[in-house]
Write a protein that holds these residues in place. Structure first.
Motif, short mmCIF file in Angstrom:
data_model
loop_
_atom_site.label_atom_id
_atom_site.label_comp_id
_atom_site.label_asym_id
_atom_site.label_seq_id
_atom_site.Cartn_x
_atom_site.Cartn_y
_atom_site.Cartn_z
N ARG A 222 20.58 27.44 -68.65
CA ARG A 222 20.62 28.22 -67.26
C ARG A 222 20.59 29.06 -66.90
NH1 ARG A 222 23.90 22.98 -67.99
NH2 ARG A 222 25.09 23.96 -68.08
N TRP A 224 19.57 32.31 -67.74
CA TRP A 224 18.06 32.59 -68.15
C TRP A 224 17.30 31.70 -66.65
CZ3 TRP A 224 14.02 29.54 -69.96
CH2 TRP A 224 13.08 30.66 -70.57
N ASP A 225 17.25 30.36 -66.98
CA ASP A 225 16.37 29.84 -65.94
C ASP A 225 17.17 30.80 -64.42
OD1 ASP A 225 14.28 28.20 -65.69
OD2 ASP A 225 15.87 26.78 -64.46
N GLU A 226 18.24 30.55 -64.03
CA GLU A 226 18.34 31.01 -62.63
C GLU A 226 18.60 32.42 -63.01
OE1 GLU A 226 22.35 29.69 -62.73
OE2 GLU A 226 21.91 27.06 -62.50
N ALA A 227 17.72 32.95 -63.57
CA ALA A 227 18.00 34.91 -63.66
C ALA A 227 16.39 35.04 -62.88
CB ALA A 227 18.05 35.48 -64.47
N GLY A 228 15.66 33.79 -63.04
CA GLY A 228 13.99 33.73 -62.95
C GLY A 228 13.76 33.82 -63.86
N ARG A 229 14.00 33.92 -65.73
CA ARG A 229 13.40 34.56 -66.84
C ARG A 229 12.42 35.62 -66.81
NH1 ARG A 229 10.74 28.26 -67.96
NH2 ARG A 229 12.38 26.87 -67.33
N PRO A 230 13.67 36.26 -66.37
CA PRO A 230 12.72 38.15 -66.80
C PRO A 230 11.99 38.36 -67.98
CG PRO A 230 15.27 37.55 -66.47
CD PRO A 230 14.91 36.61 -66.34
N ARG A 319 24.27 34.78 -65.08
CA ARG A 319 22.72 34.96 -64.35
C ARG A 319 22.72 36.81 -64.18
NH1 ARG A 319 22.99 33.06 -59.36
NH2 ARG A 319 24.64 34.98 -59.38
N LEU A 323 20.17 39.84 -65.33
CA LEU A 323 19.17 40.31 -64.99
C LEU A 323 19.74 42.04 -64.71
CD1 LEU A 323 19.46 37.95 -61.45
CD2 LEU A 323 16.96 38.51 -62.26
N HIS A 326 18.20 43.57 -67.26
CA HIS A 326 16.47 43.21 -67.23
C HIS A 326 16.18 44.40 -66.75
CE1 HIS A 326 12.37 42.40 -67.00
NE2 HIS A 326 13.32 41.86 -65.37
N GLN A 327 17.26 44.78 -65.31
CA GLN A 327 16.21 45.37 -64.53
C GLN A 327 16.72 47.59 -65.05
OE1 GLN A 327 18.50 43.59 -61.50
NE2 GLN A 327 17.09 42.12 -60.48
#
Length: 377
Positions: A222, A224-230, A319, A323, A326-327
């Motif tokens: 969840r 990962w999903d809420e993070a937008g699946r980056p 989450r 992010l 990833h960023q």
């Protein structure tokens, strides 16, 4: 020393199972005569020491078939090292033959906790002793509760006077509370760096292990999903929650080398959990190859979730960590490098094997518990 290692199974799918095999290999490499007895499974062909299948070691309840064969094997060795054997009759036979030279690695709560890993239904840690009244919340059925408590108590009684070893400080607390002797805390070690894991491109988050409720994989999914699946989410493992991890890359159980490769190629390991983890070896495996870990710190995880980790308490925090990594790939790289340096210093194979070997020699000299008398039930 002639060392007999006894365990419930031969498996390449669990951190504790692989660690026990590392211990066997390490003691064999130091010149000791090692025999590895297991209840179920099949070892690969290339094993440097004898292996013997004894089905009685795989029994979860009291079962006497095969005990005579076990006795014969015990007589041929100086010392018994036990992990994950749950059959109380087998445990009793082991300690009868080796009353002063049995060392039990307690890395599974089932030896002393009849419920779901010292974790209450609300997710909080259980700190109460095992009694009918205190176990009602986890085991509401009175008949089943009585049966399970009796079985657990039989295991405790069989091992109460044995030397014990645990992987974390949290497990040591539970073991002492259950009435065992004060355990030696000897954590697992990180694998040696492999050249084929260097200079890789990192992409994707990875989740590994059994996909079951108490491991809480849905928290990571969840987040990962809420993070937008980056980035892709790679899932290495099996279990009933597998089908719910929609959109992830399902890898199934991976051989050890391929698992290490997958971790080394990932931006971060996601390590959610609901129960009191005995240690959480998969997190240490990630740090060993310079991969940061986003982790909910419970149970034995506290012993290693320091450098190289982002510690979170909630799904929303996981989450945000996803992010961030990833960023900020450079931050992720620096975090992983710090964790790798710390892990190799703090969890050395030589140090751990020295302690295990010293404990074995101490028992051989009849000084298994010089300062700690067994506790009374």
């Amino acid at each position: 020393m002639r060392i007999l290692i006894l365990t419930d199974r031969w498996s390449d799918r669990g951190g504790a199972d692989l660690h026990l095999q590392d211990v066997a290999n390490g003691l064999h490499a130091r010149g000791h005569s090692v025999t590895f007895a297991f209840g179920s499974g099949s070892p690969p062909d290339q094993i440097p020491f004898p292996t013997i299948k004894l089905r009685t070691l795989a029994r979860m309840i009291a079962h006497n078939r095969g005990l005579d064969r076990l006795s014969t094997l015990l007589k041929q060795h100086d010392l018994a090292m036990v992990q994950n054997v749950m059959n109380p009759l087998a445990l009793g036979r082991i300690t009868t033959h080796h009353p002063d030279t049995t060392m039990v690695t307690i890395q599974d709560h089932r030896l002393f906790c009849p419920g779901p890993g010292r974790t209450l239904p609300d997710g909080s840690a259980c700190t109460s002793p095992m009694e009918d009244s205190t176990c009602t919340n986890c085991l509401p059925d009175a008949t089943y509760r009585a049966k399970t408590l009796a079985l657990t108590q039989a295991r405790i009684n069989a091992l109460r006077n044995s030397a014990t070893m645990v992987l974390s400080h949290n497990m040591a607390l539970g073991v002492e509370q259950a009435g065992f002797n004060t355990p030696s805390i000897i954590p697992p070690w990180v694998p040696e760096p492999r050249s084929h894991l260097a200079n890789h491109v990192r992409d994707g988050f990875v989740l590994g292990g059994r996909l079951v409720h108490h491991k809480a994989p849905m928290i990571a999914w969840r987040a990962w999903d809420e993070a937008g699946r980056p980035q892709p989410l790679f899932v290495a493992g099996e279990g009933p929650l597998k089908k719910k991890l929609e959109g992830s890359v399902q890898l199934g159980w991976l051989p050890r080398v391929r698992w290490q490769q997958r971790i080394a190629q990932s931006t971060a390991l996601l390590f959610p959990t609901r129960w009191q983890e005995p240690f959480g070896i998969v997190g240490l495996e990630a740090l060993a190859v310079g991969t940061p870990v986003v982790v909910i710190r419970r149970g034995g995880i506290e012993d290693w979730a320091q450098e190289g980790c982002i510690v979170v308490d909630t799904e929303a925090q996981m989450r945000d960590a996803i992010l961030l990594l990833h960023q900020e790939p450079r931050y992720a790289q620096e975090l992983g490098a710090k964790g790798q340096e710390w892990a190799h210093k703090a969890f050395s194979a030589q140090t751990a094997l020295n302690k295990i070997e010293a404990k074995c020699l101490e028992m051989m000299q009849g000084r298994a518990h010089p300062n700690t008398p067994p506790k009374q039930s």
